[in-house]
Structures are given as C-alpha cells and as structure tokens.
Design an enzyme around this catalytic site. Structure first.
Site, PDB file in Angstrom:
ATOM      1  N   ASP A   1       9.289  -6.469 -18.074  1.00  0.00           N
ATOM      2  CA  ASP A   1       9.004  -6.124 -19.332  1.00  0.00           C
ATOM      3  C   ASP A   1       7.605  -5.853 -19.490  1.00  0.00           C
ATOM      4  O   ASP A   1       7.068  -5.233 -18.642  1.00  0.00           O
ATOM      5  CB  ASP A   1       9.352  -7.203 -20.213  1.00  0.00           C
ATOM      6  CG  ASP A   1       8.811  -8.668 -19.997  1.00  0.00           C
ATOM      7  OD1 ASP A   1       7.512  -8.471 -19.467  1.00  0.00           O
ATOM      8  OD2 ASP A   1       8.930  -9.718 -20.338  1.00  0.00           O
TER       9      ASP A   1
ATOM     10  N   HIS B   1       2.886  -5.234 -12.114  1.00  0.00           N
ATOM     11  CA  HIS B   1       2.240  -6.698 -12.151  1.00  0.00           C
ATOM     12  C   HIS B   1       2.938  -7.498 -13.227  1.00  0.00           C
ATOM     13  O   HIS B   1       2.516  -8.779 -13.475  1.00  0.00           O
ATOM     14  CB  HIS B   1       0.758  -6.736 -12.164  1.00  0.00           C
ATOM     15  CG  HIS B   1       0.126  -6.124 -11.194  1.00  0.00           C
ATOM     16  ND1 HIS B   1      -1.318  -6.010 -10.920  1.00  0.00           N
ATOM     17  CD2 HIS B   1       0.647  -5.971  -9.855  1.00  0.00           C
ATOM     18  CE1 HIS B   1      -1.373  -5.593  -9.712  1.00  0.00           C
ATOM     19  NE2 HIS B   1      -0.395  -5.479  -8.857  1.00  0.00           N
TER      20      HIS B   1
ATOM     21  N   HIS C   1       2.343  -0.042  -1.131  1.00  0.00           N
ATOM     22  CA  HIS C   1       1.518  -0.010   0.004  1.00  0.00           C
ATOM     23  C   HIS C   1       1.949   0.855   1.020  1.00  0.00           C
ATOM     24  O   HIS C   1       0.921   1.428   1.861  1.00  0.00           O
ATOM     25  CB  HIS C   1       1.246  -1.548   0.406  1.00  0.00           C
ATOM     26  CG  HIS C   1       0.640  -2.534  -0.434  1.00  0.00           C
ATOM     27  ND1 HIS C   1      -0.248  -3.355   0.150  1.00  0.00           N
ATOM     28  CD2 HIS C   1       0.616  -2.715  -1.834  1.00  0.00           C
ATOM     29  CE1 HIS C   1      -0.935  -3.864  -0.729  1.00  0.00           C
ATOM     30  NE2 HIS C   1      -0.293  -3.504  -2.033  1.00  0.00           N
TER      31      HIS C   1
ATOM     32  N   SER D   1       5.523   3.609   7.442  1.00  0.00           N
ATOM     33  CA  SER D   1       4.462   3.237   8.218  1.00  0.00           C
ATOM     34  C   SER D   1       4.132   1.772   8.470  1.00  0.00           C
ATOM     35  O   SER D   1       3.829   1.291   9.175  1.00  0.00           O
ATOM     36  CB  SER D   1       3.287   4.127   8.092  1.00  0.00           C
ATOM     37  OG  SER D   1       2.586   4.049   7.153  1.00  0.00           O
TER      38      SER D   1
ATOM     39  N   ARG E   1       6.284  -3.980  -4.157  1.00  0.00           N
ATOM     40  CA  ARG E   1       5.049  -3.657  -3.703  1.00  0.00           C
ATOM     41  C   ARG E   1       4.910  -2.998  -2.318  1.00  0.00           C
ATOM     42  O   ARG E   1       4.003  -2.307  -1.866  1.00  0.00           O
ATOM     43  CB  ARG E   1       4.236  -5.022  -3.537  1.00  0.00           C
ATOM     44  CG  ARG E   1       2.981  -4.979  -3.124  1.00  0.00           C
ATOM     45  CD  ARG E   1       2.211  -6.367  -3.452  1.00  0.00           C
ATOM     46  NE  ARG E   1       0.929  -6.614  -3.249  1.00  0.00           N
ATOM     47  CZ  ARG E   1       0.571  -7.221  -2.003  1.00  0.00           C
ATOM     48  NH1 ARG E   1       1.215  -8.232  -1.406  1.00  0.00           N
ATOM     49  NH2 ARG E   1      -0.969  -7.416  -1.791  1.00  0.00           N
TER      50      ARG E   1
ATOM     51  N   ASN F   1      -2.768  -6.604   3.342  1.00  0.00           N
ATOM     52  CA  ASN F   1      -1.205  -6.697   3.512  1.00  0.00           C
ATOM     53  C   ASN F   1      -1.159  -8.126   4.290  1.00  0.00           C
ATOM     54  O   ASN F   1      -0.273  -8.574   4.094  1.00  0.00           O
ATOM     55  CB  ASN F   1      -0.718  -5.558   4.467  1.00  0.00           C
ATOM     56  CG  ASN F   1      -0.908  -4.210   3.852  1.00  0.00           C
ATOM     57  OD1 ASN F   1      -0.673  -4.123   2.683  1.00  0.00           O
ATOM     58  ND2 ASN F   1      -0.755  -3.178   4.607  1.00  0.00           N
TER      59      ASN F   1
ATOM     60  N   ASP G   1       2.135 -12.250 -14.269  1.00  0.00           N
ATOM     61  CA  ASP G   1       2.324 -12.151 -15.514  1.00  0.00           C
ATOM     62  C   ASP G   1       2.626 -13.585 -16.263  1.00  0.00           C
ATOM     63  O   ASP G   1       3.777 -14.178 -15.807  1.00  0.00           O
ATOM     64  CB  ASP G   1       3.506 -11.363 -16.018  1.00  0.00           C
ATOM     65  CG  ASP G   1       4.273 -11.345 -17.383  1.00  0.00           C
ATOM     66  OD1 ASP G   1       3.493 -12.149 -18.080  1.00  0.00           O
ATOM     67  OD2 ASP G   1       5.099 -10.767 -17.563  1.00  0.00           O
TER      68      ASP G   1
ATOM     69  N   PRO H   1      -6.427  -0.092  -3.111  1.00  0.00           N
ATOM     70  CA  PRO H   1      -7.460  -0.661  -3.689  1.00  0.00           C
ATOM     71  C   PRO H   1      -7.150  -2.062  -4.003  1.00  0.00           C
ATOM     72  O   PRO H   1      -6.326  -2.642  -4.131  1.00  0.00           O
ATOM     73  CB  PRO H   1      -7.050   0.106  -5.235  1.00  0.00           C
ATOM     74  CG  PRO H   1      -5.774   0.701  -5.192  1.00  0.00           C
ATOM     75  CD  PRO H   1      -5.426   0.762  -4.044  1.00  0.00           C
TER      76      PRO H   1
ATOM     77  N   THR I   1       6.353 -13.902 -18.750  1.00  0.00           N
ATOM     78  CA  THR I   1       7.741 -13.637 -18.370  1.00  0.00           C
ATOM     79  C   THR I   1       7.709 -13.358 -16.883  1.00  0.00           C
ATOM     80  O   THR I   1       7.808 -12.131 -16.526  1.00  0.00           O
ATOM     81  CB  THR I   1       8.397 -12.828 -19.130  1.00  0.00           C
ATOM     82  OG1 THR I   1       7.701 -11.544 -19.278  1.00  0.00           O
ATOM     83  CG2 THR I   1       8.694 -13.409 -20.539  1.00  0.00           C
TER      84      THR I   1
ATOM     85  N   GLY J   1       0.869   8.606   2.922  1.00  0.00           N
ATOM     86  CA  GLY J   1       2.327   8.879   2.512  1.00  0.00           C
ATOM     87  C   GLY J   1       3.322   8.043   2.664  1.00  0.00           C
ATOM     88  O   GLY J   1       3.052   7.084   3.223  1.00  0.00           O
TER      89      GLY J   1
END
Length: 315
Positions: A243, A190, A63, A73, A59, A91, A235, A160, A238, A69
C-alpha cells in the site's frame, strides 16, 4: 492521520514500446501457454506459506536487473569460471528466495522443457508477489534469456546500499535509464519486507531526521554492536500489505533506512512522496510503469545467452 490505502483492484496494462522492443507479454503464448499460470500458482503458494517471500521475490528481480541487466545472473552459484553475485555485499545473508525460484523453475520445466528463462521467471514472480500482497498488476514483457556468467564486483558497485544519500540514489538509477520519478515509485517497494540491523543501525544512532520514539524502539532491537541479523519491518504500519504507508512513514520521519528518508531531502522527490500519500492510485500506476521500465534494463534477447534448465548453473 488517514489510514493507508491499498488499491487491490487497480490493474495497469502496460505494453512494449521501449528500448527492448523484442520483449512481449505474449512471448510464451504459443511456446508455453501455461507458463504464466504456472508461475503465478507457485508464487501464490509460496507467499501464502510465508508472507515475507513476496518482498524477497520482488527484491531478487531488482537486484538482478541492476547488475548487467535483467538476465538471471543473481541466481547463479559460484563455479570455477566466476564468483557469483550471491556473495556480493548487497546480497550475502540478505537476498533470499532462491529455493522458491528453484521450485517455480521445476514446475515450469514440467509444463514445457527448456522454454522459459529464469530471468523471465524473476520478472513474473515479482509482479505476482506484488499482486498477492494487494498491489497493482501489470503486463510483464517477456522474452529475456539467461546469462551464462555473473559479476560479484559489479553487484558490489551497482546496487545502491541502504546508507546512500539522495544524490547517489539519483545517479545510480539514472545510470540504469530510470528517472527520479521511477526512483521514488520503486522505493515504494519498501512498503513490504524486512531489513537487517546492519542495514539500519547507522540511521537509528546517527541520523537527526528520525522520529525519536521510533529510533528508541529500534535501538532496543538493534544495539550499536551485535545482533546484526535482527530484523525490522521496512514499513512500520502495514508491513504485510502493498500500500502507500511507506510514503506516510516518511512524512513522520519513520523511514527505516537512511536511503528511504533521503527522499524527503529534495523537492523533486518529496513532492512525489506527498503525491503518493494523497493519491495511492497514482503510486500504483507509477510503480507498475517503473517495474516494466526496470524489467527492460539490458535484457539478453534473440540468440544471446541461453535458457537455463537449472537457474543455479549454466547448461
């Protein structure tokens, strides 16, 4: 329902034909030949210690790339010149793993001082985390340099939120040069990790396209007021294995986030969800391709930026 499938042995080899042609998987082969092994060993140790860290490192890379880019940062602390991205709405109290990145950086610096960027460490750590949890591997194009500034306001607008509708998601990804197919594939991240009550509260109380038993169970954890930091698995099936179960969950209206379940609202995305349910190898291949593509969003190269000695502050 058939079990979810984890393709432990799939390796997708992807190389450098893209907008960031100066990036190369072999970038450190002569200047720091032990860099990749050093990062991998540190990631493996961190994920063994805490499985959730794999999702957190993945993640962090996402982010980072979505704000000006892939330039590291997100790792910068606030200073007198700018307010960093760590306290941006997407964040704060959410993105984590900074101490692990510090540890990786210190180990890499012992191997070769001032050579490997923090931005490249994030890209490598994301890949190694996915592999560690059973997902695909890919060659990571390297050669990014580190930003000397950060942008809290851009982080607030470019990442988003979990309440996003499908149109917002498609636009957000398109603005970064990512396709609808990239959106669906990357959403599959996710399949690991956790989310806070504040991220899914609105969905479990307001959405109609949610399994009733699933919603009731989550409401016992996440009341309408309070317990904002209570965690739930992204999830439900699992959560510690990379997966295709995330996509199976969407078919039964068990996506944790509103933005997750939105993938079922249009044929261009729902057809891709169904494909990944029936063809987990296609998900792995597309996810790897999309990660390489995302990792090439506006990198700093050549003489741009710097190689930070400490990922938290400029040199």
């Amino acid at each position: 329902m058939a079990p979810c499938i984890s393709m432990f042995l799939v390796t997708v080899v992807l190389c450098a034909r893209s907008i960031a042609a100066d990036l190369s998987p072999n970038y450190y082969s002569s200047t720091c030949p032990k860099a990749l092994d050093t990062v991998q060993a540190a990631v493996v140790a961190a994920v063994k210690k805490e499985t959730r860290m794999g999702a957190s490192l993945l993640r962090l890379h996402f982010h980072d790339c979505f704000v000006n880019g892939c330039d590291g940062s997100i790792l910068l602390d606030d200073n007198l010149t700018f307010t960093g991205e760590k306290t941006a709405i997407p964040n704060v109290n959410s993105v984590r793993g900074f101490d692990v990145v510090d540890d990786i950086k210190s180990k890499v610096e012992k191997v070769c001082l001032g050579v490997v960027s923090c931005a490249d460490i994030l890209a490598l750590a994301a890949r190694d985390s996915v592999v560690m949890l059973g997902g695909p591997s890919w060659e990571v194009p390297l050669g990014r340099r580190d930003s000397t500034t950060a942008n809290r306001s851009t982080a607030n607008t470019n990442i988003p939120p979990p309440t996003s509708n499908l149109s917002t998601l498609i636009t957000s990804f398109s603005n970064k040069g990512l396709s609808v197919n990239d959106l669906v594939a990357l959403s599959g991240s996710h399949t690991i990790g956790l989310a806070r009550c504040t991220s899914f509260r609105s969905r479990i109380y307001n959405d109609s396209n949610i399994d009733a038993t699933f919603a009731d169970k989550l409401q016992t954890k996440c009341p309408m007021v309070g317990r904002n930091n209570t965690l739930a698995c992204l999830d439900v099936a699992t959560p510690k294995v990379f997966d295709n179960c995330y996509f199976r969950n969407l078919l039964s209206e068990k996506g944790l986030l509103h933005s997750d379940q939105e993938l079922m609202n249009k044929s261009s995305t729902s057809s891709r969800v169904n494909k990944y349910v029936s063809e987990p190898s296609a998900f792995f291949k597309d996810f790897a391709k999309a990660m390489v593509k995302m990792g090439k969003i506006k990198p700093l190269i050549g003489n741009e930026g710097q190689i930070r000695l400490n990922c938290r502050k400029v040199n």
